[in-house]
Design an enzyme around this catalytic site. Sequence first.
Site, PDB file in Angstrom:
ATOM      1  N   ALA A 146       0.850  -1.185   0.000  1.00 31.71           N
ATOM      2  CA  ALA A 146       0.000   0.000   0.000  1.00 31.71           C
ATOM      3  C   ALA A 146       0.889   1.239   0.000  1.00 31.71           C
ATOM      4  CB  ALA A 146      -0.896  -0.013   1.232  1.00 31.71           C
ATOM      5  N   GLU A 178       0.451  -9.769  -0.779  1.00 31.02           N
ATOM      6  CA  GLU A 178      -0.948 -10.214  -0.652  1.00 31.02           C
ATOM      7  C   GLU A 178      -1.631 -10.292  -2.017  1.00 31.02           C
ATOM      8  OE1 GLU A 178      -1.975  -8.652   3.823  1.00 31.02           O
ATOM      9  OE2 GLU A 178      -1.913  -7.159   2.247  1.00 31.02           O
ATOM     10  N   GLU A 203       4.796  -4.889   7.134  1.00 30.45           N
ATOM     11  CA  GLU A 203       3.904  -3.906   7.768  1.00 30.45           C
ATOM     12  C   GLU A 203       4.338  -3.594   9.204  1.00 30.45           C
ATOM     13  OE1 GLU A 203       2.946  -6.483   5.935  1.00 30.45           O
ATOM     14  OE2 GLU A 203       1.254  -5.953   4.651  1.00 30.45           O
ATOM     15  N   GLY A 231       1.029  -5.345   0.840  1.00 28.37           N
ATOM     16  CA  GLY A 231      -0.110  -5.553  -0.054  1.00 28.37           C
ATOM     17  C   GLY A 231       0.304  -6.156  -1.391  1.00 28.37           C
TER      18      GLY A 231
HETATM   19  N1  DAK Z   1       4.520   3.464  -0.460  1.00 27.95           N
HETATM   20  C1  DAK Z   1       4.856   4.648  -1.005  1.00 27.95           C
HETATM   21  N2  DAK Z   1       6.023   4.862  -1.657  1.00 27.95           N
HETATM   22  C2  DAK Z   1       6.884   3.834  -1.726  1.00 27.95           C
HETATM   23  C3  DAK Z   1       6.581   2.565  -1.174  1.00 27.95           C
HETATM   24  C4  DAK Z   1       5.321   2.388  -0.508  1.00 27.95           C
HETATM   25  N3  DAK Z   1       4.912   1.240  -0.013  1.00 27.95           N
HETATM   26  N4  DAK Z   1       7.630   1.736  -1.404  1.00 27.95           N
HETATM   27  C5  DAK Z   1       8.528   2.474  -2.092  1.00 27.95           C
HETATM   28  N5  DAK Z   1       8.083   3.715  -2.291  1.00 27.95           N
HETATM   29  C6  DAK Z   1       8.755   4.819  -2.985  1.00 27.95           C
HETATM   30  C7  DAK Z   1       9.874   5.395  -2.132  1.00 27.95           C
HETATM   31  O1  DAK Z   1       9.379   6.338  -1.215  1.00 27.95           O
HETATM   32  C8  DAK Z   1      10.749   6.024  -3.210  1.00 27.95           C
HETATM   33  O2  DAK Z   1      10.186   7.232  -3.651  1.00 27.95           O
HETATM   34  P1  DAK Z   1      10.929   8.664  -3.392  1.00 27.95           P
HETATM   35  O3  DAK Z   1      10.895   8.831  -1.919  1.00 27.95           O
HETATM   36  O4  DAK Z   1      12.310   8.491  -3.943  1.00 27.95           O
HETATM   37  O5  DAK Z   1      10.067   9.636  -4.123  1.00 27.95           O
HETATM   38  C9  DAK Z   1      10.623   5.045  -4.371  1.00 27.95           C
HETATM   39  O6  DAK Z   1       9.416   4.310  -4.142  1.00 27.95           O
HETATM   40  C10 DAK Z   1      11.773   4.056  -4.444  1.00 27.95           C
HETATM   41  O7  DAK Z   1      11.863   3.420  -3.192  1.00 27.95           O
HETATM   42  P2  DAK Z   1      13.244   3.286  -2.365  1.00 27.95           P
HETATM   43  O8  DAK Z   1      14.136   4.434  -2.639  1.00 27.95           O
HETATM   44  O9  DAK Z   1      12.886   3.010  -0.945  1.00 27.95           O
HETATM   45  O10 DAK Z   1      13.869   1.985  -3.060  1.00 27.95           O
HETATM   46  P3  DAK Z   1      14.859   0.936  -2.410  1.00 27.95           P
HETATM   47  O11 DAK Z   1      15.289   0.052  -3.527  1.00 27.95           O
HETATM   48  O12 DAK Z   1      15.910   1.607  -1.594  1.00 27.95           O
HETATM   49  O13 DAK Z   1      13.970   0.066  -1.393  1.00 27.95           O
HETATM   50  C11 DAK Z   1      11.989  -1.202  -0.760  1.00 27.95           C
HETATM   51  C12 DAK Z   1      12.939  -0.736  -1.910  1.00 27.95           C
HETATM   52  C13 DAK Z   1      10.830  -1.924  -1.408  1.00 27.95           C
HETATM   53  C14 DAK Z   1      12.754  -2.171   0.144  1.00 27.95           C
HETATM   54  C15 DAK Z   1      11.551   0.046   0.063  1.00 27.95           C
HETATM   55  O14 DAK Z   1      11.056   1.029  -0.861  1.00 27.95           O
HETATM   56  C16 DAK Z   1      10.482  -0.267   1.077  1.00 27.95           C
HETATM   57  O15 DAK Z   1      10.771  -0.787   2.155  1.00 27.95           O
HETATM   58  N6  DAK Z   1       9.210   0.119   0.774  1.00 27.95           N
HETATM   59  C17 DAK Z   1       8.104  -0.005   1.698  1.00 27.95           C
HETATM   60  C18 DAK Z   1       7.611  -1.425   1.734  1.00 27.95           C
HETATM   61  C19 DAK Z   1       6.499  -1.603   2.756  1.00 27.95           C
HETATM   62  O16 DAK Z   1       6.650  -1.271   3.971  1.00 27.95           O
HETATM   63  N7  DAK Z   1       5.330  -2.085   2.327  1.00 27.95           N
HETATM   64  C20 DAK Z   1       4.191  -2.305   3.165  1.00 27.95           C
HETATM   65  C21 DAK Z   1       3.263  -1.103   3.085  1.00 27.95           C
HETATM   66  S1  DAK Z   1       1.796  -1.326   4.116  1.00 27.95           S
HETATM   67  C22 DAK Z   1      -5.560  -3.954   3.688  1.00 27.95           C
HETATM   68  C23 DAK Z   1      -5.006  -4.260   2.477  1.00 27.95           C
HETATM   69  C24 DAK Z   1      -3.651  -4.021   2.261  1.00 27.95           C
HETATM   70  C25 DAK Z   1      -2.857  -3.428   3.235  1.00 27.95           C
HETATM   71  C26 DAK Z   1      -3.421  -3.128   4.446  1.00 27.95           C
HETATM   72  C27 DAK Z   1      -4.789  -3.371   4.693  1.00 27.95           C
HETATM   73  N8  DAK Z   1      -6.946  -4.194   3.941  1.00 27.95           N
HETATM   74  C28 DAK Z   1      -7.763  -4.777   2.868  1.00 27.95           C
HETATM   75  C29 DAK Z   1      -7.536  -3.948   5.213  1.00 27.95           C
HETATM   76  C30 DAK Z   1      -1.450  -3.205   2.917  1.00 27.95           C
HETATM   77  C31 DAK Z   1      -0.577  -2.526   3.687  1.00 27.95           C
HETATM   78  C32 DAK Z   1       0.803  -2.342   3.179  1.00 27.95           C
HETATM   79  O17 DAK Z   1       1.191  -2.853   2.156  1.00 27.95           O
END
Ligand code: DAK
Length: 258
Positions: free
Chosen positions: A63, A111, A131, A108
Amino acid sequence: MDAIVFEKEDGILWAKLNRPEALNAINEDVVAGLEKLVEKVREERDVRVVIIIGTGKAFCAGADIKMFLRSDTFTAREIIERLGKALEGFEDLDAPIIAAVNGFALGGGCEMAMACDLIIASEKAFFGQPEINIGIIPGAGGTQRLARLIGWKKAMELCLTGDRISAQEAEKLGLVNKVVKDDELEEEVRKIAKIIAEKSPTAVTLVKQAVNRGFKMGLKDGIAYERDLFALSFSSEDAREGMTAFVEKRKPEFRKTR
Ligand code: DAK
């Protein structure tokens, strides 16, 4: 540019997640694209197999965390509920969906892949439920589908630590069907999709229903359900054609649309 780009190719619908600058993170536009995907497959009966793939270095990084931060609780909840519904909708579609995981499949994104019927991964892909690192928990199957797929304790470990696993480890754990070379991902997935698209569409749909719905039942009920679906498949025109073609030693000509 649309957040998901659709391309149809001989009964195969490619859905390309198209926010590479944000690692295809799921914002409202991506959710709308996933809803469109479900709608398209319901309406366009010539779609036999769907392939979801990411553009850039990620399949989907989950997400959109920036969207979460910008939205009030009610908006975030509405968007995320729509996402949950769209992913649940994957299971009920007649056509199988293949996740072609080209890179990160996190939160997500993992998922989304798990909601698909098959997962083919590039050797460079990573899976995980991070998460917990941002103070939330998975909300679209990360604690549930994952535990059923890779086992209770391993799912617990991934959700508690937020650690990522490689495509190779995901394959060993049964999360991934097949790992392929990075530059061969599209071709390999296309090959699998074509094999499925050549089968009887009725039989393909009934297999999908039997496995997905039966998986949620006890064994006895699941086998009874399978028997009913078998009878349905047996009564189809394609079953006649398939068996006749076998006896006549020729290739069957199954229906081309679902
Ligand atoms: N959201 C927004 N932007 C993101 C992002 C994300 N999840 N992941 C990456 N980006 C953006 C980064 O901010 C960056 O943009 P700038 O800041 O440069 O503008 C760009 O993508 C490149 O990312 P990185 O510079 O971080 O790239 P790296 O190669 O260094 O790292 C990475 C890649 C994938 C390891 C890292 O970006 C990362 O850790 N990203 C976050 C992953 C994460 O925490 N995902 C979980 C999010 S929470 C539900 C359904 C679904 C959900 C919940 C409830 N229901 C039906 C109730 C889902 C929740 C989630 O997924």
